[in-house]
Design a protein around this motif. Structure first.
Motif, PDB file in Angstrom:
ATOM      1  N   PRO A  60     -14.307  -4.295  21.543  1.00 19.19           N
ATOM      2  CA  PRO A  60     -14.695  -5.612  22.058  1.00 19.19           C
ATOM      3  C   PRO A  60     -15.652  -6.356  21.121  1.00 19.19           C
ATOM      4  CG  PRO A  60     -14.660  -4.036  23.845  1.00 19.19           C
ATOM      5  CD  PRO A  60     -14.449  -3.240  22.585  1.00 19.19           C
ATOM      6  N   GLY A  61     -15.183  -7.472  20.609  1.00 16.54           N
ATOM      7  CA  GLY A  61     -16.013  -8.315  19.751  1.00 16.54           C
ATOM      8  C   GLY A  61     -16.187  -7.824  18.337  1.00 16.54           C
ATOM      9  N   VAL A  62     -15.527  -6.717  17.956  1.00 18.84           N
ATOM     10  CA  VAL A  62     -15.705  -6.151  16.608  1.00 18.84           C
ATOM     11  C   VAL A  62     -14.349  -5.725  16.043  1.00 18.84           C
ATOM     12  CG1 VAL A  62     -16.748  -4.299  15.241  1.00 18.84           C
ATOM     13  CG2 VAL A  62     -18.019  -5.308  17.147  1.00 18.84           C
ATOM     14  N   LEU A  63     -14.125  -6.070  14.797  1.00 17.87           N
ATOM     15  CA  LEU A  63     -12.967  -5.568  14.061  1.00 17.87           C
ATOM     16  C   LEU A  63     -13.484  -4.750  12.893  1.00 17.87           C
ATOM     17  CD1 LEU A  63      -9.768  -7.500  13.020  1.00 17.87           C
ATOM     18  CD2 LEU A  63     -10.962  -6.057  11.387  1.00 17.87           C
ATOM     19  N   THR A  64     -13.070  -3.493  12.797  1.00 16.66           N
ATOM     20  CA  THR A  64     -13.470  -2.614  11.701  1.00 16.66           C
ATOM     21  C   THR A  64     -12.263  -2.357  10.811  1.00 16.66           C
ATOM     22  OG1 THR A  64     -15.092  -1.511  13.119  1.00 16.66           O
ATOM     23  CG2 THR A  64     -14.450  -0.379  11.086  1.00 16.66           C
ATOM     24  N   ARG A  65     -12.381  -2.685   9.547  1.00 18.39           N
ATOM     25  CA  ARG A  65     -11.282  -2.482   8.600  1.00 18.39           C
ATOM     26  C   ARG A  65     -11.627  -1.321   7.676  1.00 18.39           C
ATOM     27  NH1 ARG A  65      -6.745  -5.026   7.460  1.00 18.39           N
ATOM     28  NH2 ARG A  65      -5.855  -5.040   5.343  1.00 18.39           N
ATOM     29  N   THR A  66     -10.763  -0.337   7.615  1.00 13.91           N
ATOM     30  CA  THR A  66     -10.982   0.852   6.797  1.00 13.91           C
ATOM     31  C   THR A  66      -9.996   0.844   5.640  1.00 13.91           C
ATOM     32  OG1 THR A  66     -11.653   2.107   8.746  1.00 13.91           O
ATOM     33  CG2 THR A  66     -11.067   3.362   6.779  1.00 13.91           C
ATOM     34  N   MET A  67     -10.502   0.990   4.431  1.00 14.54           N
ATOM     35  CA  MET A  67      -9.645   1.011   3.238  1.00 14.54           C
ATOM     36  C   MET A  67      -9.921   2.265   2.423  1.00 14.54           C
ATOM     37  SD  MET A  67     -11.783  -1.899   1.224  1.00 14.54           S
ATOM     38  CE  MET A  67     -12.366  -2.528   2.792  1.00 14.54           C
ATOM     39  N   GLU A  98       0.830  -1.200   0.000  1.00  9.99           N
ATOM     40  CA  GLU A  98       0.000   0.000   0.000  1.00  9.99           C
ATOM     41  C   GLU A  98       0.868   1.255   0.000  1.00  9.99           C
ATOM     42  OE1 GLU A  98      -3.653   2.031   2.600  1.00  9.99           O
ATOM     43  OE2 GLU A  98      -2.536   0.311   3.402  1.00  9.99           O
ATOM     44  N   ARG A  99       1.865   1.286   0.862  1.00 14.01           N
ATOM     45  CA  ARG A  99       2.699   2.477   1.004  1.00 14.01           C
ATOM     46  C   ARG A  99       3.554   2.742  -0.236  1.00 14.01           C
ATOM     47  NH1 ARG A  99       4.572   0.527   7.057  1.00 14.01           N
ATOM     48  NH2 ARG A  99       2.569   0.957   8.093  1.00 14.01           N
ATOM     49  N   LEU A 100       3.981   1.668  -0.906  1.00 10.60           N
ATOM     50  CA  LEU A 100       4.881   1.819  -2.047  1.00 10.60           C
ATOM     51  C   LEU A 100       4.172   1.620  -3.387  1.00 10.60           C
ATOM     52  CD1 LEU A 100       8.087   0.038  -0.671  1.00 10.60           C
ATOM     53  CD2 LEU A 100       7.422   2.450  -0.535  1.00 10.60           C
ATOM     54  N   TYR A 113      -7.438  -5.579   0.625  1.00  8.89           N
ATOM     55  CA  TYR A 113      -6.169  -6.137   1.082  1.00  8.89           C
ATOM     56  C   TYR A 113      -5.283  -5.079   1.735  1.00  8.89           C
ATOM     57  CZ  TYR A 113      -6.718 -10.719  -1.187  1.00  8.89           C
ATOM     58  OH  TYR A 113      -7.127 -11.979  -1.539  1.00  8.89           O
ATOM     59  N   THR A 114      -5.607  -3.833   1.535  1.00 11.00           N
ATOM     60  CA  THR A 114      -4.887  -2.743   2.181  1.00 11.00           C
ATOM     61  C   THR A 114      -5.758  -2.218   3.330  1.00 11.00           C
ATOM     62  OG1 THR A 114      -5.854  -1.075   0.708  1.00 11.00           O
ATOM     63  CG2 THR A 114      -3.803  -2.128   0.002  1.00 11.00           C
ATOM     64  N   GLY A 115      -5.342  -1.127   3.954  1.00 10.87           N
ATOM     65  CA  GLY A 115      -6.188  -0.503   4.968  1.00 10.87           C
ATOM     66  C   GLY A 115      -5.709  -0.750   6.387  1.00 10.87           C
ATOM     67  N   GLU A 116      -6.537  -0.324   7.330  1.00  9.40           N
ATOM     68  CA  GLU A 116      -6.187  -0.361   8.742  1.00  9.40           C
ATOM     69  C   GLU A 116      -7.291  -1.042   9.544  1.00  9.40           C
ATOM     70  OE1 GLU A 116      -5.790   3.735   9.628  1.00  9.40           O
ATOM     71  OE2 GLU A 116      -3.902   3.992   8.519  1.00  9.40           O
ATOM     72  N   ASN A 117      -6.893  -1.728  10.601  1.00 13.09           N
ATOM     73  CA  ASN A 117      -7.844  -2.406  11.489  1.00 13.09           C
ATOM     74  C   ASN A 117      -8.026  -1.604  12.772  1.00 13.09           C
ATOM     75  OD1 ASN A 117      -8.007  -4.537   9.686  1.00 13.09           O
ATOM     76  ND2 ASN A 117      -6.465  -5.751  10.742  1.00 13.09           N
ATOM     77  N   GLN A 118      -9.264  -1.551  13.211  1.00 19.23           N
ATOM     78  CA  GLN A 118      -9.566  -0.957  14.519  1.00 19.23           C
ATOM     79  C   GLN A 118     -10.339  -1.990  15.331  1.00 19.23           C
ATOM     80  OE1 GLN A 118     -11.881   2.637  14.387  1.00 19.23           O
ATOM     81  NE2 GLN A 118     -12.053   2.790  16.605  1.00 19.23           N
TER      82      GLN A 118
END
Length: 364
Positions: free
Chosen positions: A142-149, A102-104, A134-139
């Motif tokens: 409790p009990g939840v994963l949010t992926r932002t792309m 992602e960065r490169l 496949y890129t992005g960030e996870n937050q």
């Protein structure tokens, strides 16, 4: 004159394949009159399984993932700064790898064509690794994963420009006949449609933006297309790559290498070669991992980046001869070790180069 070549090693079977890469590059350099100088990254990067075994919970896993990503990015940047144009990387943890991609601004390149077919009957697959799921960030909560792309017009433009350039390189007498983009663009509020339309006008070409299932249907119905570039969101490309290899009878993915090109201007097109297969942690230390993809990556680097003209063809001929004599690893139905296969290959290369008949078969 020496040519700097990078080598990045992951856990699992990475150390074994790194030895294969070094041996093949050294021998091909000798036979083709070039001097590759391999620079190995000082860090051995995690595979997913080694990371799971070492990490103490989610936060520790995130820390180790980021550490590998930061180190590998620095290594690639340093290679590019010194003028290197190629690096071979064994498999590493995907989350670390995709932070770097992602960065490169990475794209993955594959040419898919049926054995013995015309060069025109080929598909050039350009996978967008710089944006999407496949890129992005996870937050974590409790009990939840949010992926932002994120999707970006600038990155989309870079990917399209590179795809068009690769199409002209693949078919220098006129380029691609057809350019298709396979993205789930209906989820993006029409933004991707506008970016693609603007890029098509700027480059003076027609680009078809299609849903992935539509691309699948057309490939099933019409077969391998003529001079077609498919620019794909990596979610589709990752799944379909092995399907396309199987459908068109190209090769087993365990035997394939592929290339990733970094489009970030700081890296000036550094090309990263990799095996298509993963880290194979279950085979670690057993000397049975299939070396063919690594061998092919070594030959491609020696020819394309070090000036060793003919290295790819001579390696393919040697591989075919060794395989025909039954010298294969267990995954290909043989009984030979990794070392035995590579020994036989290097002997074959040397004797062919000297014009001598090859009669010896490596022992298992």
């Amino acid at each position: 004159m020496t040519t700097d070549v990078g080598l990045a090693v992951g856990r699992g079977t990475g150390p074994e394949l790194a030895v294969v890469f070094e041996r093949v590059v050294d021998r091909l350099g000798e036979l083709h009159g070039v001097e590759p100088a391999i620079t190995r990254s000082p860090q051995v990067y995690h595979s997913y399984f080694s990371l799971r075994a070492e990490a103490d919970g989610v936060e520790d896993m995130r820390r180790l993932t980021e550490d590998d990503a930061e180190h590998y990015e620095r290594f690639c940047r340093e290679l590019a700064r010194r003028g290197a144009t190629a690096v071979f990387r064994t498999a590493i943890n995907a989350q670390s790898l995709y932070l770097v991609r992602e960065r490169l601004r990475a794209v993955k390149i594959d040419v898919i064509s049926a054995p013995g077919s015309s060069p025109d009957a080929a598909l050039l697959l350009v996978r967008d690794q710089a944006q999407g799921f496949y890129t992005g960030e996870n937050q974590h909560t409790p009990g939840v994963l949010t992926r932002t792309m994120r999707f970006s017009q600038a990155i989309t433009d870079d990917v399209i420009a590179h795809a068009l350039a690769r199409g002209r390189r693949q078919w220098p007498d006129g380029g691609a006949d057809r350019i298709v983009m396979a993205y789930k663009h209906h989820l993006l509020d029409g933004a991707l449609d506008g970016w693609v339309h603007a890029a098509a006008e700027r480059h003076g070409v027609r680009i078809e933006l299609s849903q992935p299932d539509t691309v699948n249907r057309n490939l099933i119905q019409h077969g391998l297309p003529r001079r077609t570039v498919i620019v794909a969101g990596n979610e589709w490309g990752d799944i379909m790559h092995v399907v396309l290899l199987d459908r068109y009878g190209v090769d087993k993915q365990e035997n394939r290498c592929t290339e990733n090109v970094y489009l970030h201007p700081d890296l000036a097109g550094l090309v990263e070669y990799q095996t298509v297969h993963g880290s194979a942690d279950d085979l670690t230390g057993r000397d049975t991992v299939n070396p063919v993809a690594t061998v092919r990556a070594a030959a491609a680097i020696v020819e394309r980046h070090c000036g060793g003209t003919g290295a790819v063809e001579s390696t393919e001929r040697a591989l075919a001869a060794v395989t025909a004599r039954g010298v294969r690893t267990p995954d290909l139905g043989g009984e030979h070790s990794t070392t035995a296969v590579v020994d036989a290959l290097l002997d074959e290369l040397a004797q062919r180069h000297a014009g001598q008949p090859v009669t010896l078969e490596a022992s298992s």
